[in-house]
Design a protein around this motif. Structure first.
Motif, short mmCIF file in Angstrom:
data_model
loop_
_atom_site.label_atom_id
_atom_site.label_comp_id
_atom_site.label_asym_id
_atom_site.label_seq_id
_atom_site.Cartn_x
_atom_site.Cartn_y
_atom_site.Cartn_z
N PHE A 1 0.81 -1.22 0.00
CA PHE A 1 0.00 0.00 0.00
C PHE A 1 0.84 1.27 0.00
N LEU A 2 2.17 1.14 0.10
CA LEU A 2 3.01 2.32 0.30
C LEU A 2 2.93 3.32 -0.84
N THR A 3 2.78 2.87 -2.07
CA THR A 3 2.78 3.78 -3.22
C THR A 3 1.37 4.15 -3.67
N MET A 4 0.35 3.69 -2.96
CA MET A 4 -1.03 3.96 -3.37
C MET A 4 -1.45 5.38 -2.98
N GLU A 5 -2.27 5.98 -3.82
CA GLU A 5 -2.94 7.20 -3.42
C GLU A 5 -4.04 6.84 -2.41
N ASN A 6 -4.34 7.77 -1.53
CA ASN A 6 -5.34 7.50 -0.48
C ASN A 6 -5.00 6.19 0.25
N GLN A 7 -3.76 6.13 0.69
CA GLN A 7 -3.24 4.89 1.29
C GLN A 7 -4.11 4.39 2.44
N LYS A 8 -4.44 5.25 3.38
CA LYS A 8 -5.22 4.83 4.54
C LYS A 8 -6.59 4.30 4.13
N GLU A 9 -7.23 4.99 3.17
CA GLU A 9 -8.55 4.55 2.72
C GLU A 9 -8.46 3.18 2.06
N GLN A 10 -7.36 2.92 1.33
CA GLN A 10 -7.18 1.62 0.69
C GLN A 10 -6.99 0.51 1.72
N ILE A 11 -6.25 0.82 2.78
CA ILE A 11 -6.04 -0.17 3.84
C ILE A 11 -7.35 -0.47 4.56
N VAL A 12 -8.10 0.59 4.88
CA VAL A 12 -9.38 0.41 5.54
C VAL A 12 -10.32 -0.41 4.65
N GLU A 13 -10.32 -0.15 3.35
CA GLU A 13 -11.16 -0.91 2.43
C GLU A 13 -10.75 -2.37 2.41
N TRP A 14 -9.44 -2.65 2.44
CA TRP A 14 -8.97 -4.04 2.46
C TRP A 14 -9.50 -4.76 3.71
N PHE A 15 -9.35 -4.12 4.86
CA PHE A 15 -9.86 -4.71 6.10
C PHE A 15 -11.36 -4.94 6.01
N SER A 16 -12.10 -3.95 5.56
CA SER A 16 -13.56 -4.03 5.52
C SER A 16 -14.03 -5.16 4.62
N GLU A 17 -13.43 -5.29 3.46
CA GLU A 17 -13.82 -6.35 2.54
C GLU A 17 -13.57 -7.73 3.13
N ARG A 18 -12.43 -7.90 3.79
CA ARG A 18 -12.12 -9.22 4.38
C ARG A 18 -13.01 -9.51 5.58
N LEU A 19 -13.34 -8.51 6.35
CA LEU A 19 -14.26 -8.72 7.46
C LEU A 19 -15.62 -9.20 6.96
N LYS A 20 -16.09 -8.62 5.86
CA LYS A 20 -17.37 -9.03 5.29
C LYS A 20 -17.29 -10.47 4.76
N LYS A 21 -16.14 -10.83 4.18
CA LYS A 21 -15.97 -12.20 3.70
C LYS A 21 -15.99 -13.19 4.86
N VAL A 22 -15.35 -12.82 5.97
CA VAL A 22 -15.34 -13.70 7.15
C VAL A 22 -16.76 -13.91 7.66
N LYS A 23 -17.53 -12.84 7.76
CA LYS A 23 -18.91 -12.98 8.25
C LYS A 23 -19.73 -13.86 7.31
N TYR A 24 -19.60 -13.64 6.00
CA TYR A 24 -20.35 -14.45 5.05
C TYR A 24 -19.98 -15.93 5.19
N THR A 25 -18.68 -16.20 5.33
CA THR A 25 -18.22 -17.58 5.47
C THR A 25 -18.78 -18.22 6.75
N LEU A 26 -18.69 -17.50 7.86
CA LEU A 26 -19.18 -18.05 9.12
C LEU A 26 -20.69 -18.32 9.07
N ASP A 27 -21.40 -17.45 8.40
CA ASP A 27 -22.86 -17.61 8.33
C ASP A 27 -23.29 -18.73 7.40
#
Length: 280
Positions: free
Chosen positions: A252-278
């Motif tokens: 993520f070091l060279t990405m624009e809006n680095q923090k937003e990209q990291i937050v989006e990565w976390f959010s997407e994986r959290l949603k995948k985990v919930k879907y899998t558990l359910d």
């Protein structure tokens, strides 16, 4: 050299020495401590035995004390020297790496008695910037906490929980231990650099213990699902299962809006985990 050698004292008939080195003119006791502290009057009793050896057998006496933690002692009745397991590790780490030495070093590391190296210039630079780094990680976790709470409930938030994980687990994260009324741990955060110099990672993880059925379902999902976890581990005997997503922070070091990209990565994986558990 003899091991576990019993000696008798007028006031103590059960004085057992870890290691005894002796010849015709001298005797040395070596006491090793790993997970325990000095026993009641332990070194005092060893000194008493050595004094008897000195007066009755006319031998030079020595007492050596090896510990995992810093545990200073003062003994004047005989030649006394104490050291830590770290020094033993450092000595053998400088020798030719035979199979036996490699196995011994691995054993010491496994018991967490290898210690750590001395401070370096790199450490000074890390310490100088550590507050800034923690502030950045906190901001990312706080920005993602809303999504985490919406999906899995409020994370544990007491006793400086994030900071306490650094020395214990070498990570900085937030988590909850329950999901849908079950003992399922959901965790997200930063995996810091380890002894093998793995670069810092972002991770989202699910973990459960004492549930073999859950472990089997995680394994099946990993093997069959197209949208599977990046990695998983399980211990069928104890019904433990870990499954997680991870990615290097450096991506993520060279990405624009680095923090937003990291937050989006976390959010997407959290949603995948919930879907899998359910859907398990």
């Amino acid at each position: 050299m003899d091991s576990q050698v019993p000696f008798s004292l007028p006031f103590d008939q059960n004085c057992i020495i870890d290691l005894v080195f002796k010849n015709t003119s001298s005797i040395c006791f070596l006491e090793n401590k790993v997970a325990s502290e000095e026993g009641k009057r332990q070194l005092e009793r060893y000194v008493a035995v050595l004094q008897n050896q000195k007066s009755e057998m006319k031998k030079e006496t020595y007492l050596r004390y090896c510990t995992k933690l810093y545990d200073p002692k003062k003994i004047k009745e005989c030649s006394f020297y104490q050291f830590r397991w770290q020094r033993i590790y450092e000595f053998f780490d400088k020798q030719e790496k035979t199979d036996l030495i490699q196995a011994f070093l691995e054993l010491l590391r496994g018991e967490n008695i290898a210690g750590v190296k001395d401070f370096s210039i790199e450490d000074m630079m890390t310490m100088k910037g550590i507050y800034s780094v923690i502030t950045k990680m906190d901001e990312i976790l706080d920005l993602t906490k809303g999504t985490f709470t919406e999906l899995f409930g409020a994370p544990y938030q007491r006793d400086f929980e994030r900071l306490k994980q650094i020395p214990t687990f070498n990570r900085y994260s937030l988590w909850t231990n329950r999901y849908n009324g079950q003992n399922i741990e959901i965790m997200m955060g930063f995996e810091l650099e380890d002894e093998e110099q793995t670069p810092p990672l972002l991770f989202v993880q699910v973990y459960r213990k004492k549930d073999k059925e859950f472990a089997d379902k995680i394994e099946q999902h990993y093997e069959e699902s197209e949208d599977k976890f990046d990695f998983y581990e399980f211990e069928n005997d104890e019904g433990k299962a870990w499954a997680w997503y991870e990615t290097p922070l450096i991506n993520f070091l060279t990405m624009e809006n680095q923090k937003e990209q990291i937050v989006e990565w976390f959010s997407e994986r959290l949603k995948k985990v919930k879907y899998t558990l359910d859907t398990l």
